[in-house]
Write a protein that holds these residues in place. Structure first.
Motif, PDB file in Angstrom:
ATOM      1  N   PHE A  92       0.863  -1.178   0.000  1.00 57.35           N
ATOM      2  CA  PHE A  92       0.000   0.000   0.000  1.00 57.35           C
ATOM      3  C   PHE A  92       0.901   1.229   0.000  1.00 57.35           C
ATOM      4  CE2 PHE A  92      -2.640  -3.184   2.259  1.00 57.35           C
ATOM      5  CZ  PHE A  92      -3.684  -3.247   1.345  1.00 57.35           C
ATOM      6  N   TYR A  93       0.870   1.982  -1.097  1.00 61.87           N
ATOM      7  CA  TYR A  93       1.670   3.191  -1.199  1.00 61.87           C
ATOM      8  C   TYR A  93       0.757   4.357  -0.822  1.00 61.87           C
ATOM      9  CZ  TYR A  93       4.734   6.811  -3.032  1.00 61.87           C
ATOM     10  OH  TYR A  93       5.528   7.928  -3.147  1.00 61.87           O
ATOM     11  N   TYR A  94       1.061   4.999   0.311  1.00 60.06           N
ATOM     12  CA  TYR A  94       0.133   5.918   0.972  1.00 60.06           C
ATOM     13  C   TYR A  94       0.596   7.360   0.914  1.00 60.06           C
ATOM     14  CZ  TYR A  94      -2.309   8.165   4.904  1.00 60.06           C
ATOM     15  OH  TYR A  94      -3.032   9.020   5.700  1.00 60.06           O
ATOM     16  N   VAL A 137       2.666  -4.634   3.071  1.00 64.31           N
ATOM     17  CA  VAL A 137       3.617  -3.607   3.475  1.00 64.31           C
ATOM     18  C   VAL A 137       3.014  -2.240   3.173  1.00 64.31           C
ATOM     19  CG1 VAL A 137       5.931  -2.668   3.085  1.00 64.31           C
ATOM     20  CG2 VAL A 137       5.558  -5.140   2.982  1.00 64.31           C
ATOM     21  N   VAL A 138       3.248  -1.281   4.060  1.00 64.27           N
ATOM     22  CA  VAL A 138       2.847   0.105   3.826  1.00 64.27           C
ATOM     23  C   VAL A 138       4.091   0.936   3.555  1.00 64.27           C
ATOM     24  CG1 VAL A 138       1.752   2.167   4.786  1.00 64.27           C
ATOM     25  CG2 VAL A 138       0.839  -0.099   5.337  1.00 64.27           C
ATOM     26  N   VAL A 139       4.038   1.735   2.507  1.00 60.22           N
ATOM     27  CA  VAL A 139       5.074   2.741   2.245  1.00 60.22           C
ATOM     28  C   VAL A 139       4.378   4.095   2.227  1.00 60.22           C
ATOM     29  CG1 VAL A 139       6.839   3.591   0.663  1.00 60.22           C
ATOM     30  CG2 VAL A 139       6.454   1.115   0.893  1.00 60.22           C
ATOM     31  N   SER A 140       4.763   4.974   3.134  1.00 64.43           N
ATOM     32  CA  SER A 140       4.121   6.285   3.267  1.00 64.43           C
ATOM     33  C   SER A 140       5.124   7.370   2.922  1.00 64.43           C
ATOM     34  CB  SER A 140       3.602   6.478   4.695  1.00 64.43           C
ATOM     35  OG  SER A 140       2.952   7.724   4.847  1.00 64.43           O
ATOM     36  N   VAL A 141       4.742   8.252   2.004  1.00 65.87           N
ATOM     37  CA  VAL A 141       5.667   9.249   1.459  1.00 65.87           C
ATOM     38  C   VAL A 141       5.505  10.592   2.163  1.00 65.87           C
ATOM     39  CG1 VAL A 141       4.041   9.797  -0.411  1.00 65.87           C
ATOM     40  CG2 VAL A 141       6.450  10.428  -0.645  1.00 65.87           C
ATOM     41  N   ASP A 142       6.612  11.216   2.472  1.00 62.58           N
ATOM     42  CA  ASP A 142       6.609  12.536   3.109  1.00 62.58           C
ATOM     43  C   ASP A 142       6.854  13.592   2.022  1.00 62.58           C
ATOM     44  OD1 ASP A 142       6.339  14.269   5.207  1.00 62.58           O
ATOM     45  OD2 ASP A 142       8.402  14.078   5.911  1.00 62.58           O
ATOM     46  N   ILE A 164       0.993  -3.203  -6.223  1.00 58.90           N
ATOM     47  CA  ILE A 164       1.027  -1.931  -5.506  1.00 58.90           C
ATOM     48  C   ILE A 164      -0.325  -1.240  -5.639  1.00 58.90           C
ATOM     49  CG2 ILE A 164       2.097   0.335  -5.328  1.00 58.90           C
ATOM     50  CD1 ILE A 164       4.667  -0.869  -6.429  1.00 58.90           C
ATOM     51  N   VAL A 165      -0.881  -0.840  -4.516  1.00 63.63           N
ATOM     52  CA  VAL A 165      -2.131  -0.093  -4.468  1.00 63.63           C
ATOM     53  C   VAL A 165      -1.813   1.307  -3.951  1.00 63.63           C
ATOM     54  CG1 VAL A 165      -4.458   0.021  -3.491  1.00 63.63           C
ATOM     55  CG2 VAL A 165      -3.408  -2.217  -3.959  1.00 63.63           C
ATOM     56  N   GLY A 213      -4.408  -1.106  -7.893  1.00 64.98           N
ATOM     57  CA  GLY A 213      -5.635  -0.408  -7.538  1.00 64.98           C
ATOM     58  C   GLY A 213      -5.342   0.971  -7.003  1.00 64.98           C
ATOM     59  N   GLN A 214      -6.432   1.747  -6.832  1.00 66.99           N
ATOM     60  CA  GLN A 214      -6.337   3.075  -6.213  1.00 66.99           C
ATOM     61  C   GLN A 214      -7.510   3.219  -5.250  1.00 66.99           C
ATOM     62  OE1 GLN A 214      -6.994   6.372  -9.017  1.00 66.99           O
ATOM     63  NE2 GLN A 214      -7.871   4.953 -10.503  1.00 66.99           N
TER      64      GLN A 214
END
Length: 322
Positions: free
Chosen positions: A87-89, A117-122, A159-160, A188-189
């Protein structure tokens, strides 16, 4: 343009009255500095670690060409198998506040439940860093995540992209960039109450004046910070304001939801409808009586539990049928 909005859910209305004791529904440019320091928006790493069941990793990765590096927060359940979904957040905050820990807890729930897995972007914030900095940061982080998925235990083909509010708009813009630049093919989105349209033309964009969360004035504040004097004109890209996109074909399966008592209601309904018309499998929910971000501020409310369960069910179906 003014209008009469639907009534608030009674349970949520009681919560909102308490929220308004600490947080105004109306945000101006002068409020940005104070909001960034507001303790309501702080998230502790120990809470994300969930008693040691989630591993946290902070990474600095290349940003867009000519721009600084960006920070990614990787959250991986310790029992997740290699090759896990990702999950790209992108966090919310009206393009003006927040960081890669803001609101990530709900996405982490999906990761724990599905071994993901979560990847969170700053991403950089406006007004100091106006468009295209935020969406380009998000896309750069997506490229790194896709190219290095195996290093964080993820599957580059699963990757979502997901986000809430401004983050939902950035997720939609990132999906458009990935399609148009021949980037990663997304699974997905998931767009939660996304901020999509700078033009402020819909009835719901004017219905809330000093009410709810993120009213009409707040919305102008966020878009003005991002776009300056371009807001509402013909020099705004579809990646900054995805509601402007006329071609929505070839995008990944989508989930869109929004409350019936919020500024983004009409633009979100329209975007979901046009995704469907473009042949994109799309699920839309309009939560009756929900204000902006209601599930985060009142997670135990009946409507919040329903909304959270509905998103989680869509995630499970997406991951098990793909």
């Amino acid at each position: 343009m003014t209008g009469t909005h639907p009534p608030l859910d009674p349970e949520l209305a009681a919560v909102l009255s308490v929220v308004h004791e600490h947080l105004s529904p109306t945000i101006t440019a002068e409020d940005i500095e104070g909001l960034r320091a507001h303790p309501m928006f702080a998230v502790r790493d120990e809470d994300l670690a969930r008693d040691g069941t989630v591993h946290l990793q902070n990474l600095s990765v290349p940003g867009p060409p000519g721009a600084p590096e960006i920070s990614l927060l990787v959250l991986r359940p310790v029992d997740a198998a290699p090759g896990a979904p990702v999950f790209y957040y992108m966090h919310g905050g009206g393009m003006i506040i927040g960081d890669n820990r803001t609101g990530v807890g709900g996405v982490l729930d999906w990761a724990v439940d599905n071994g993901a897995v979560v990847v969170s972007v700053d991403y950089r914030l406006a007004p100091e860093h106006p468009d295209p900095a935020p969406v380009e940061d998000c896309y750069a982080g997506l490229l790194w995540t896709h190219e290095h998925a195996a290093e964080i235990g993820g599957d580059p083909e699963r990757i979502v992209v997901t986000g809430a509010s401004a983050g939902g708009g950035l997720a939609a813009g990132t999906a458009l960039l990935a399609r148009d630049r021949g980037g990663p093919r997304l699974l997905g989105q998931l767009l939660m109450c996304p901020m999509l349209d700078d033009r402020l033309l819909t009835p719901s964009s004017h219905e809330l004046d000093g009410e709810g969360i993120w009213d009409a004035t707040s919305n102008r504040t966020g878009w003005n910070a991002l776009l300056g004097d371009r807001r509402g004109g013909d020099r705004v890209s579809v990646y900054a304001a995805p509601a402007r996109a006329t071609d929505l074909t070839g995008l990944p399966a989508a989930f869109v939801d929004v409350g019936s008592v919020e500024t983004f209601r009409d633009e979100d309904i329209d975007y979901a409808a046009r995704l469907l018309q473009a042949g994109v499998q799309t699920e839309l929910h309009v939560w009756p009586g929900g204000f902006h971000g209601f599930d985060g501020m009142a997670p135990q409310a009946s409507l919040s539990r329903t909304a959270s369960a509905t998103r989680a069910a869509w995630v499970r179906r997406l991951l098990t049928t793909s």
